[in-house]
Design an enzyme around this catalytic site. Structure first.
Site, PDB file in Angstrom:
ATOM      1  N   THR A   1      12.040  33.141  -7.898  1.00 46.05           N
ATOM      2  CA  THR A   1      12.258  34.299  -6.700  1.00 46.05           C
ATOM      3  C   THR A   1      10.798  34.941  -6.783  1.00 46.05           C
ATOM      4  O   THR A   1       9.826  35.027  -7.592  1.00 46.05           O
ATOM      5  CB  THR A   1      13.158  35.576  -7.359  1.00 46.05           C
ATOM      6  OG1 THR A   1      13.070  36.504  -6.249  1.00 46.05           O
ATOM      7  CG2 THR A   1      12.924  36.058  -8.635  1.00 46.05           C
TER       8      THR A   1
ATOM      9  N   SER B   1      14.171  44.384 -11.152  1.00 42.85           N
ATOM     10  CA  SER B   1      15.620  44.471 -11.724  1.00 42.85           C
ATOM     11  C   SER B   1      15.603  43.720 -12.884  1.00 42.85           C
ATOM     12  O   SER B   1      15.009  42.889 -13.144  1.00 42.85           O
ATOM     13  CB  SER B   1      16.341  44.378 -10.677  1.00 42.85           C
ATOM     14  OG  SER B   1      16.612  42.885 -10.288  1.00 42.85           O
TER      15      SER B   1
ATOM     16  N   TYR C   1      18.213  41.459 -12.763  1.00 41.03           N
ATOM     17  CA  TYR C   1      18.235  40.101 -12.595  1.00 41.03           C
ATOM     18  C   TYR C   1      16.680  39.338 -12.379  1.00 41.03           C
ATOM     19  O   TYR C   1      16.722  38.531 -12.755  1.00 41.03           O
ATOM     20  CB  TYR C   1      18.886  40.275 -11.030  1.00 41.03           C
ATOM     21  CG  TYR C   1      18.483  39.168 -10.070  1.00 41.03           C
ATOM     22  CD1 TYR C   1      18.927  37.693 -10.589  1.00 41.03           C
ATOM     23  CD2 TYR C   1      17.454  39.171  -9.118  1.00 41.03           C
ATOM     24  CE1 TYR C   1      18.377  36.562  -9.953  1.00 41.03           C
ATOM     25  CE2 TYR C   1      17.138  38.094  -8.318  1.00 41.03           C
ATOM     26  CZ  TYR C   1      17.633  36.779  -8.792  1.00 41.03           C
ATOM     27  OH  TYR C   1      16.950  35.994  -8.147  1.00 41.03           O
ATOM     28  N   HIS C   2      15.971  40.116 -11.678  1.00 38.64           N
ATOM     29  CA  HIS C   2      14.588  39.711 -11.184  1.00 38.64           C
ATOM     30  C   HIS C   2      14.104  39.122 -12.550  1.00 38.64           C
ATOM     31  O   HIS C   2      13.099  38.311 -12.684  1.00 38.64           O
ATOM     32  CB  HIS C   2      13.740  40.553 -10.427  1.00 38.64           C
ATOM     33  CG  HIS C   2      14.143  40.652  -8.970  1.00 38.64           C
ATOM     34  ND1 HIS C   2      15.129  41.676  -8.420  1.00 38.64           N
ATOM     35  CD2 HIS C   2      13.741  39.869  -8.005  1.00 38.64           C
ATOM     36  CE1 HIS C   2      15.131  41.481  -7.057  1.00 38.64           C
ATOM     37  NE2 HIS C   2      14.506  40.126  -6.937  1.00 38.64           N
TER      38      HIS C   2
ATOM     39  N   LYS D   1      14.607  35.817 -14.056  1.00 40.17           N
ATOM     40  CA  LYS D   1      13.617  34.747 -13.564  1.00 40.17           C
ATOM     41  C   LYS D   1      12.430  34.589 -14.394  1.00 40.17           C
ATOM     42  O   LYS D   1      11.838  33.542 -14.459  1.00 40.17           O
ATOM     43  CB  LYS D   1      13.573  34.851 -11.998  1.00 40.17           C
ATOM     44  CG  LYS D   1      14.706  34.953 -11.247  1.00 40.17           C
ATOM     45  CD  LYS D   1      15.373  33.508 -11.227  1.00 40.17           C
ATOM     46  CE  LYS D   1      16.625  33.467 -10.058  1.00 40.17           C
ATOM     47  NZ  LYS D   1      17.106  32.412 -10.235  1.00 40.17           N
TER      48      LYS D   1
HETATM   49  P1  NAD Z   1      25.225  32.162  -4.772  1.00 39.22           P
HETATM   50  O1  NAD Z   1      25.759  33.292  -5.862  1.00 39.22           O
HETATM   51  O2  NAD Z   1      25.650  32.390  -3.498  1.00 39.22           O
HETATM   52  O3  NAD Z   1      25.187  30.907  -5.496  1.00 39.22           O
HETATM   53  C1  NAD Z   1      25.070  30.498  -7.028  1.00 39.22           C
HETATM   54  C2  NAD Z   1      26.272  29.718  -7.522  1.00 39.22           C
HETATM   55  O4  NAD Z   1      25.875  29.205  -8.798  1.00 39.22           O
HETATM   56  C3  NAD Z   1      27.450  30.048  -7.187  1.00 39.22           C
HETATM   57  O5  NAD Z   1      28.210  29.192  -6.540  1.00 39.22           O
HETATM   58  C4  NAD Z   1      27.919  30.508  -8.804  1.00 39.22           C
HETATM   59  O6  NAD Z   1      29.233  30.256  -8.841  1.00 39.22           O
HETATM   60  C5  NAD Z   1      27.278  29.420  -9.482  1.00 39.22           C
HETATM   61  N1  NAD Z   1      26.933  29.576 -10.894  1.00 39.22           N
HETATM   62  C6  NAD Z   1      26.453  31.044 -11.139  1.00 39.22           C
HETATM   63  N2  NAD Z   1      26.359  30.893 -12.660  1.00 39.22           N
HETATM   64  C7  NAD Z   1      26.676  29.722 -13.134  1.00 39.22           C
HETATM   65  C8  NAD Z   1      26.722  29.160 -14.409  1.00 39.22           C
HETATM   66  N3  NAD Z   1      26.387  29.535 -15.340  1.00 39.22           N
HETATM   67  N4  NAD Z   1      27.333  27.879 -14.599  1.00 39.22           N
HETATM   68  C9  NAD Z   1      27.664  27.006 -13.308  1.00 39.22           C
HETATM   69  N5  NAD Z   1      27.426  27.693 -12.066  1.00 39.22           N
HETATM   70  C10 NAD Z   1      27.040  28.941 -11.776  1.00 39.22           C
HETATM   71  O7  NAD Z   1      23.567  32.555  -4.963  1.00 39.22           O
HETATM   72  P2  NAD Z   1      22.522  31.886  -3.981  1.00 39.22           P
HETATM   73  O8  NAD Z   1      22.188  32.917  -2.927  1.00 39.22           O
HETATM   74  O9  NAD Z   1      22.878  30.691  -3.299  1.00 39.22           O
HETATM   75  O10 NAD Z   1      21.238  31.776  -4.980  1.00 39.22           O
HETATM   76  C11 NAD Z   1      21.148  30.457  -5.371  1.00 39.22           C
HETATM   77  C12 NAD Z   1      19.745  30.393  -6.230  1.00 39.22           C
HETATM   78  O11 NAD Z   1      18.766  30.760  -5.311  1.00 39.22           O
HETATM   79  C13 NAD Z   1      19.892  31.741  -7.300  1.00 39.22           C
HETATM   80  O12 NAD Z   1      19.199  31.269  -8.586  1.00 39.22           O
HETATM   81  C14 NAD Z   1      19.097  32.605  -6.753  1.00 39.22           C
HETATM   82  O13 NAD Z   1      18.402  33.697  -7.633  1.00 39.22           O
HETATM   83  C15 NAD Z   1      18.047  31.953  -5.878  1.00 39.22           C
HETATM   84  N6  NAD Z   1      17.575  32.742  -4.613  1.00 39.22           N
HETATM   85  C16 NAD Z   1      18.584  33.173  -3.854  1.00 39.22           C
HETATM   86  C17 NAD Z   1      17.884  33.994  -2.704  1.00 39.22           C
HETATM   87  C18 NAD Z   1      18.794  34.429  -1.420  1.00 39.22           C
HETATM   88  O14 NAD Z   1      18.280  35.105  -0.809  1.00 39.22           O
HETATM   89  N7  NAD Z   1      20.166  34.149  -1.515  1.00 39.22           N
HETATM   90  C19 NAD Z   1      16.424  34.247  -2.771  1.00 39.22           C
HETATM   91  C20 NAD Z   1      15.565  33.726  -3.646  1.00 39.22           C
HETATM   92  C21 NAD Z   1      16.161  33.105  -4.742  1.00 39.22           C
HETATM   93  N1  USQ Z   2      17.404  46.603   1.520  1.00 41.01           N
HETATM   94  C1  USQ Z   2      17.424  47.722   2.475  1.00 41.01           C
HETATM   95  N2  USQ Z   2      18.649  47.914   2.814  1.00 41.01           N
HETATM   96  C2  USQ Z   2      19.656  47.045   2.673  1.00 41.01           C
HETATM   97  C3  USQ Z   2      19.272  46.315   1.482  1.00 41.01           C
HETATM   98  C4  USQ Z   2      18.175  45.813   0.932  1.00 41.01           C
HETATM   99  O1  USQ Z   2      16.563  48.621   2.723  1.00 41.01           O
HETATM  100  O2  USQ Z   2      20.678  47.307   3.239  1.00 41.01           O
HETATM  101  C5  USQ Z   2      15.953  46.692   0.884  1.00 41.01           C
HETATM  102  C6  USQ Z   2      15.853  46.807  -0.769  1.00 41.01           C
HETATM  103  O3  USQ Z   2      15.622  48.030  -1.020  1.00 41.01           O
HETATM  104  C7  USQ Z   2      14.531  45.958  -1.025  1.00 41.01           C
HETATM  105  C8  USQ Z   2      14.720  44.740   0.128  1.00 41.01           C
HETATM  106  O4  USQ Z   2      15.570  45.421   1.122  1.00 41.01           O
HETATM  107  O5  USQ Z   2      13.550  46.525  -0.856  1.00 41.01           O
HETATM  108  C9  USQ Z   2      15.201  43.432  -0.498  1.00 41.01           C
HETATM  109  O6  USQ Z   2      16.639  43.801  -1.020  1.00 41.01           O
HETATM  110  P1  USQ Z   2      17.576  42.431  -0.839  1.00 41.01           P
HETATM  111  O7  USQ Z   2      18.809  43.025  -1.443  1.00 41.01           O
HETATM  112  O8  USQ Z   2      17.487  41.935   0.361  1.00 41.01           O
HETATM  113  O9  USQ Z   2      16.990  41.544  -1.751  1.00 41.01           O
HETATM  114  P2  USQ Z   2      16.716  41.357  -3.465  1.00 41.01           P
HETATM  115  O10 USQ Z   2      17.414  42.295  -4.081  1.00 41.01           O
HETATM  116  O11 USQ Z   2      15.232  41.394  -3.538  1.00 41.01           O
HETATM  117  O12 USQ Z   2      17.452  40.015  -3.646  1.00 41.01           O
HETATM  118  C10 USQ Z   2      17.372  38.891  -3.024  1.00 41.01           C
HETATM  119  C11 USQ Z   2      18.323  37.794  -3.517  1.00 41.01           C
HETATM  120  C12 USQ Z   2      17.801  37.282  -4.879  1.00 41.01           C
HETATM  121  C13 USQ Z   2      16.260  36.950  -4.498  1.00 41.01           C
HETATM  122  C14 USQ Z   2      15.513  38.066  -3.825  1.00 41.01           C
HETATM  123  C15 USQ Z   2      14.270  37.236  -3.191  1.00 41.01           C
HETATM  124  O13 USQ Z   2      19.501  38.360  -3.837  1.00 41.01           O
HETATM  125  O14 USQ Z   2      18.549  36.504  -5.437  1.00 41.01           O
HETATM  126  O15 USQ Z   2      15.785  36.699  -5.867  1.00 41.01           O
HETATM  127  O16 USQ Z   2      16.152  38.320  -2.662  1.00 41.01           O
HETATM  128  S1  USQ Z   2      12.981  38.377  -3.478  1.00 41.01           S
HETATM  129  O17 USQ Z   2      13.054  39.560  -2.685  1.00 41.01           O
HETATM  130  O18 USQ Z   2      11.713  37.774  -2.999  1.00 41.01           O
HETATM  131  O19 USQ Z   2      12.730  38.659  -4.852  1.00 41.01           O
END
Ligand code: NAD
Ligand code: USQ
Length: 382
Positions: A144, A179, A181-182, A185
């Site tokens: 991320t 966070s 979560y972050h 990564k």
């Molecule tokens: P998502 O939650 O929709 O999909 C993740 C999938 O992985 C789910 O179907 C879940 O069931 C599966 N999963 C989770 N843990 C598992 C495990 N231990 N074993 C097997 N399956 C498992 O998430 P997404 O939005 O599709 O994101 C996918 C990936 O991309 C994540 O790693 C996330 O961190 C990364 N990412 C997402 C975004 C975003 O904006 N959605 C941005 C940046 C990075």
């Molecule tokens: N935010 C708002 N209003 C909202 C939701 C979010 O102002 O209703 C703000 C948050 O405070 C934050 C920014 O928008 O500053 C991004 O928040 P987000 O929830 O859109 O994204 P984030 O928590 O960073 O996580 C998402 C995905 C995660 C991925 C990440 C990419 O859930 O899996 O890793 O985006 S990045 O942001 O580049 O780290």
């Protein structure tokens, strides 16, 4: 190419699996379906109705004749993962399968521990499986942009050349995640980099920005192939949330002053980026980092753009700057490099008013499914 898409039932993974299958790759999905369970835990849902994973792949086969194999199981179960590797002998392993919500990881100790165990140990198992069963397999790992945080200097792609006391070195770019979560990564990054060094594994870390949109050419082929779309305060992400809020006449929830700037990309570019990484594998022992985003915006800017798109569709949308539930900088410098994927041929779909209107119209189709009580954020960082 034989490609495993782990997390292939999720928001990014499902369209990627379809896209790679459409391109003629031999695709296998591995997913524990835990994301569907989390919907139940949070009493939430996807805006779009989503079919079961089996129904999805059956429909794909019916429409295209292409088979996507499915293994339902958890990356943290090493016996299960070993079996998948032995049966499928992947040439590329695309790893989306993690708990990806920052707010979910900040709910309480239990959720922070779950997120770190699921993500960090799951990824470590993948590294061991590659070493043990398929050492030539290219790991394509979803990281991320949030690993870097928002430093007061330009963000490079993974590494930075530093001169210190007269000596120079190229070192991993400093990480300041926001966070638990972050942080997972960042921990994954370190484990992968180490595994590349000691075992000669080949890996690409895709430091992805926030993904918006929901459909690709493939998911639009049939309602059974619909992608999930999250809107709730835990899994919904900035732009998609604003579009859905506008669709239901809810104030767009900009946190704090809205100056927070992040990197974004369309889901249609996510699938392309993964294909580009797969077709151009890292060398044996190489740990390669691509910053996977196409544009950066402040959240206030995105809310303003959404308001304009809604207006064009005769929807009166309003923006509300609510108290920020997170601890983060709302006023900062942000300039990140993203040339690696562009150099390999990515032609981005940029965020135009037409793109915003298209997603808004898609959200409007299912707006009755939205549980309004889930829209405001309830999890805080404090
Ligand atoms: P998502 O939650 O929709 O999909 C993740 C999938 O992985 C789910 O179907 C879940 O069931 C599966 N999963 C989770 N843990 C598992 C495990 N231990 N074993 C097997 N399956 C498992 O998430 P997404 O939005 O599709 O994101 C996918 C990936 O991309 C994540 O790693 C996330 O961190 C990364 N990412 C997402 C975004 C975003 O904006 N959605 C941005 C940046 C990075
Ligand atoms: N935010 C708002 N209003 C909202 C939701 C979010 O102002 O209703 C703000 C948050 O405070 C934050 C920014 O928008 O500053 C991004 O928040 P987000 O929830 O859109 O994204 P984030 O928590 O960073 O996580 C998402 C995905 C995660 C991925 C990440 C990419 O859930 O899996 O890793 O985006 S990045 O942001 O580049 O780290």
């Amino acid at each position: 190419m034989r490609i495993i898409v782990a997390g292939g039932d999720g928001f990014c993974g499902w369209p990627t699996a379809l896209y790679l299958s459409e391109k003629g790759h031999d695709v296998t999905i591995v997913d524990s379906l835990v994301r569907r369970e989390i919907d139940n835990e949070l009493h939430s849902n996807s805006v779009t109705p989503i079919a079961s994973l089996q129904e999805r792949v059956d429909k794909w086969k019916e429409l295209t004749g292409k088979e996507i194999k499915v293994y339902e199981g958890d990356l943290n179960h090493y016996d299960f993962l070993s079996l998948v590797f032995k049966n499928e002998r992947p040439e590329a392993f695309v790893h989306f399968a993690e708990q990806r919500s920052a707010p979910y990881s900040m709910i309480d100790r239990k959720h922070a521990v779950y997120t770190q165990q699921n993500n960090v140990l799951g990824n470590l198992n993948v590294l061991y499986a590659i070493k043990e069963f398929e050492p030539d397999c290219h790991l394509i790992k979803l990281g991320t942009m949030g690993e870097y945080g928002q430093p007061n200097i330009d963000i490079e792609e993974g590494y930075i050349e530093i001169e210190h006391k007269g000596r120079k070195d190229t070192l991993p770019f400093p990480k300041q995640p926001g966070s638990f979560y972050h942080l997972t990564k960042v921990h994954d990054t370190h484990n992968i980099m180490f595994a590349c060094k000691i075992w000669g594994i080949r890996a690409t870390d895709l430091n992805q920005g926030i993904v918006y949109g929901l459909n690709t050419e493939e998911t639009k082929k049939d309602p059974v192939l619909a992608n999930r779309l999250d809107y709730d305060g835990v899994f919904g992400t900035a732009l998609n949330r604003f579009l859905i809020q506008a669709a239901i006449g809810h104030d767009m929830t900009v946190y704090g002053s809205g100056g927070q700037t992040r990197a974004f990309l369309n889901i249609k570019d996510t699938v392309r980026c993964v294909e580009i990484a797969a077709e151009n594998p890292a060398d044996q022992g190489e740990f390669r980092v691509f910053n996977q985003f196409t544009e950066s915006f402040s959240v206030q800017e995105l809310a303003e753009k959404t308001k304009q798109a809604a207006k064009d569709l005769d929807i009166e949308a309003s923006i509300k700057n609510i108290e920020n539930p997170r601890i983060e900088n709302e006023d900062h410098y942000y300039n990140a490099v993203n040339t690696n994927l562009i150099d390999l041929g990515l032609e981005p779909y940029l965020l135009t008013q037409d793109v915003l209107k298209e997603i808004l119209q898609e959200a409007l189709e299912h707006k009755d499914r939205i549980i309004v009580d889930n829209v405001l954020p309830k999890v805080t960082w404090k």
